[in-house]
Design a protein around this motif. Structure first.
Motif, mmCIF file in Angstrom:
data_model
loop_
_atom_site.group_PDB
_atom_site.id
_atom_site.type_symbol
_atom_site.label_atom_id
_atom_site.label_comp_id
_atom_site.label_asym_id
_atom_site.label_seq_id
_atom_site.Cartn_x
_atom_site.Cartn_y
_atom_site.Cartn_z
ATOM 1 N N GLY A 147 0.781 -1.224 0.000
ATOM 2 C CA GLY A 147 0.000 0.000 0.000
ATOM 3 C C GLY A 147 0.813 1.274 0.000
ATOM 4 N N PHE A 148 2.133 1.165 -0.060
ATOM 5 C CA PHE A 148 2.962 2.362 -0.128
ATOM 6 C C PHE A 148 2.906 2.992 -1.514
ATOM 7 N N ASP A 149 3.040 4.318 -1.554
ATOM 8 C CA ASP A 149 3.154 5.065 -2.803
ATOM 9 C C ASP A 149 4.627 5.341 -3.043
ATOM 10 N N GLU A 150 5.198 4.697 -4.057
ATOM 11 C CA GLU A 150 6.621 4.843 -4.333
ATOM 12 C C GLU A 150 6.940 6.045 -5.210
ATOM 13 N N GLY A 151 5.915 6.746 -5.683
ATOM 14 C CA GLY A 151 6.142 7.958 -6.460
ATOM 15 C C GLY A 151 6.398 7.677 -7.927
ATOM 16 N N PRO A 152 6.529 8.743 -8.718
ATOM 17 C CA PRO A 152 6.706 8.599 -10.165
ATOM 18 C C PRO A 152 8.152 8.268 -10.521
ATOM 19 N N VAL A 153 8.424 7.016 -10.778
ATOM 20 C CA VAL A 153 9.759 6.582 -11.192
ATOM 21 C C VAL A 153 9.707 6.214 -12.676
ATOM 22 N N ARG A 154 10.686 6.668 -13.425
ATOM 23 C CA ARG A 154 10.723 6.445 -14.864
ATOM 24 C C ARG A 154 10.764 4.960 -15.208
ATOM 25 N N GLU A 155 10.157 4.613 -16.352
ATOM 26 C CA GLU A 155 10.210 3.224 -16.798
ATOM 27 C C GLU A 155 11.640 2.805 -17.120
ATOM 28 N N ASP A 156 12.457 3.754 -17.564
ATOM 29 C CA ASP A 156 13.849 3.444 -17.896
ATOM 30 C C ASP A 156 14.777 3.762 -16.732
ATOM 31 N N TRP A 157 14.290 3.563 -15.513
ATOM 32 C CA TRP A 157 15.062 3.934 -14.321
ATOM 33 C C TRP A 157 16.428 3.267 -14.304
ATOM 34 N N ALA A 158 16.493 1.985 -14.662
ATOM 35 C CA ALA A 158 17.778 1.274 -14.613
ATOM 36 C C ALA A 158 18.742 1.821 -15.653
ATOM 37 N N GLU A 159 18.216 2.111 -16.839
ATOM 38 C CA GLU A 159 19.064 2.660 -17.898
ATOM 39 C C GLU A 159 19.625 4.026 -17.507
ATOM 40 N N GLN A 160 18.843 4.805 -16.764
ATOM 41 C CA GLN A 160 19.328 6.105 -16.302
ATOM 42 C C GLN A 160 20.494 5.959 -15.328
ATOM 43 N N PHE A 161 20.437 4.960 -14.466
ATOM 44 C CA PHE A 161 21.581 4.682 -13.592
ATOM 45 C C PHE A 161 22.799 4.280 -14.420
ATOM 46 N N GLU A 162 22.585 3.348 -15.336
ATOM 47 C CA GLU A 162 23.690 2.848 -16.163
ATOM 48 C C GLU A 162 24.337 3.989 -16.945
ATOM 49 N N ALA A 163 23.526 4.926 -17.452
ATOM 50 C CA ALA A 163 24.049 6.048 -18.224
ATOM 51 C C ALA A 163 24.942 6.942 -17.386
ATOM 52 N N ARG A 164 24.792 6.877 -16.066
ATOM 53 C CA ARG A 164 25.605 7.686 -15.148
ATOM 54 C C ARG A 164 26.698 6.860 -14.473
ATOM 55 N N GLY A 165 26.993 5.711 -15.041
ATOM 56 C CA GLY A 165 28.100 4.900 -14.538
ATOM 57 C C GLY A 165 27.766 4.084 -13.317
ATOM 58 N N ILE A 166 26.465 3.844 -13.074
ATOM 59 C CA ILE A 166 26.038 3.044 -11.926
ATOM 60 C C ILE A 166 25.445 1.747 -12.446
ATOM 61 N N ALA A 167 26.152 0.642 -12.246
ATOM 62 C CA ALA A 167 25.655 -0.660 -12.695
ATOM 63 C C ALA A 167 24.472 -1.080 -11.836
ATOM 64 N N VAL A 168 23.502 -1.753 -12.441
ATOM 65 C CA VAL A 168 22.316 -2.225 -11.725
ATOM 66 C C VAL A 168 22.284 -3.742 -11.760
ATOM 67 N N VAL A 169 22.184 -4.335 -10.582
ATOM 68 C CA VAL A 169 22.053 -5.790 -10.442
ATOM 69 C C VAL A 169 20.675 -6.051 -9.845
ATOM 70 N N SER A 170 19.836 -6.786 -10.564
ATOM 71 C CA SER A 170 18.445 -6.951 -10.165
ATOM 72 C C SER A 170 18.120 -8.380 -9.761
ATOM 73 N N ASP A 171 17.004 -8.510 -9.058
ATOM 74 C CA ASP A 171 16.406 -9.800 -8.710
ATOM 75 C C ASP A 171 17.318 -10.666 -7.844
ATOM 76 N N VAL A 172 17.923 -10.037 -6.851
ATOM 77 C CA VAL A 172 18.748 -10.766 -5.887
ATOM 78 C C VAL A 172 17.863 -11.114 -4.681
ATOM 79 N N LEU A 173 17.587 -12.381 -4.475
ATOM 80 C CA LEU A 173 16.707 -12.855 -3.399
ATOM 81 C C LEU A 173 15.347 -12.152 -3.454
ATOM 82 N N ARG A 174 14.787 -12.104 -4.639
ATOM 83 C CA ARG A 174 13.507 -11.429 -4.874
ATOM 84 C C ARG A 174 12.376 -12.046 -4.049
#
Length: 205
Positions: A147-174
């Motif tokens: 029920g939390f509101d996480e706010g407006p996060v872009r669909e390409d959120w991971a790509e935006q991190f990557e574009a700034r030199g921040i690698a994204v590792v997903s689905d760890v103990l999901r």
């Protein structure tokens, strides 16, 4: 203006139970799963202690596995809406290193958190200097379950991190993350605990 009436500082502090919870945890956690398992452990406790929502994070040295800081959600305990787990973990790591840039001098540090960052923590992570973001998952499940509101996060959120030199590792103990959220939802149903969306998540009049 009477400046004596102004508040001039605030504190976001880890709860006292953290010390006991970390007593058996090694300083070095060698892999992403080990680090995420600790995050889940802290997230599962923090809401039961009344400090905030089911969220935790840590900052680690990506090369050595040393844990620099941990953070849990302290919104309810502090009365400060910015007291999210990511903000707490990042700020404590920056205080420890005495630098606003956790990537200064070639350091490779990572933020490990039990879901994709919300709108607030998205920006905090972008500007923190970490070089890797490790998340348990992303998608609508968090909001649907808790029920939390996480706010407006872009669909390409991971790509935006990557574009700034921040690698994204997903689905760890999901699955473990989703289990914690379901436990939280059951806790809210049983106790009436506050799911703290400003104005109840309603639009501003």
């Amino acid at each position: 203006m009477d400046t004596s009436a102004l508040t001039r500082s605030f504190t976001l502090a880890l709860p006292d139970w953290i010390e006991h919870e970390l007593a058996d945890v090694p300083q070095v956690l060698p892999g992403h799963e080990e680090r995420m398992a600790l995050v889940h452990r802290l997230a599962a406790r923090t809401f039961r202690e009344g400090g905030g929502g089911p969220f935790a994070a840590l900052v680690a040295d990506s090369t050595t596995g040393e844990v620099l800081s941990v953070g849990v959600n302290v919104v309810l305990a502090s009365g400060i809406s910015a007291g999210h787990a990511e903000v707490t973990a990042l700020a404590l790591a920056q205080a420890r290193t005495r630098s606003w840039d956790l990537g200064a001098d070639g350091a490779r540090r990572e933020l490990v958190v039990n879901w994709r960052p919300c709108a607030q923590c998205y920006g905090a992570t972008l500007w923190s200097g970490v070089r890797t973001l490790v998340v348990a998952g992303s998608g609508p499940e968090l909001e649907e379950i808790t029920g939390f509101d996480e706010g407006p996060v872009r669909e390409d959120w991971a790509e935006q991190f990557e574009a700034r030199g921040i690698a994204v590792v997903s689905d760890v103990l999901r699955d473990q993350a989703l289990a914690v959220y379901r436990d939280y939802a059951a806790h809210v149903a049983a106790t009436g605990a506050v799911v703290y969306n400003a104005r109840g998540g309603a639009p501003t009049p």
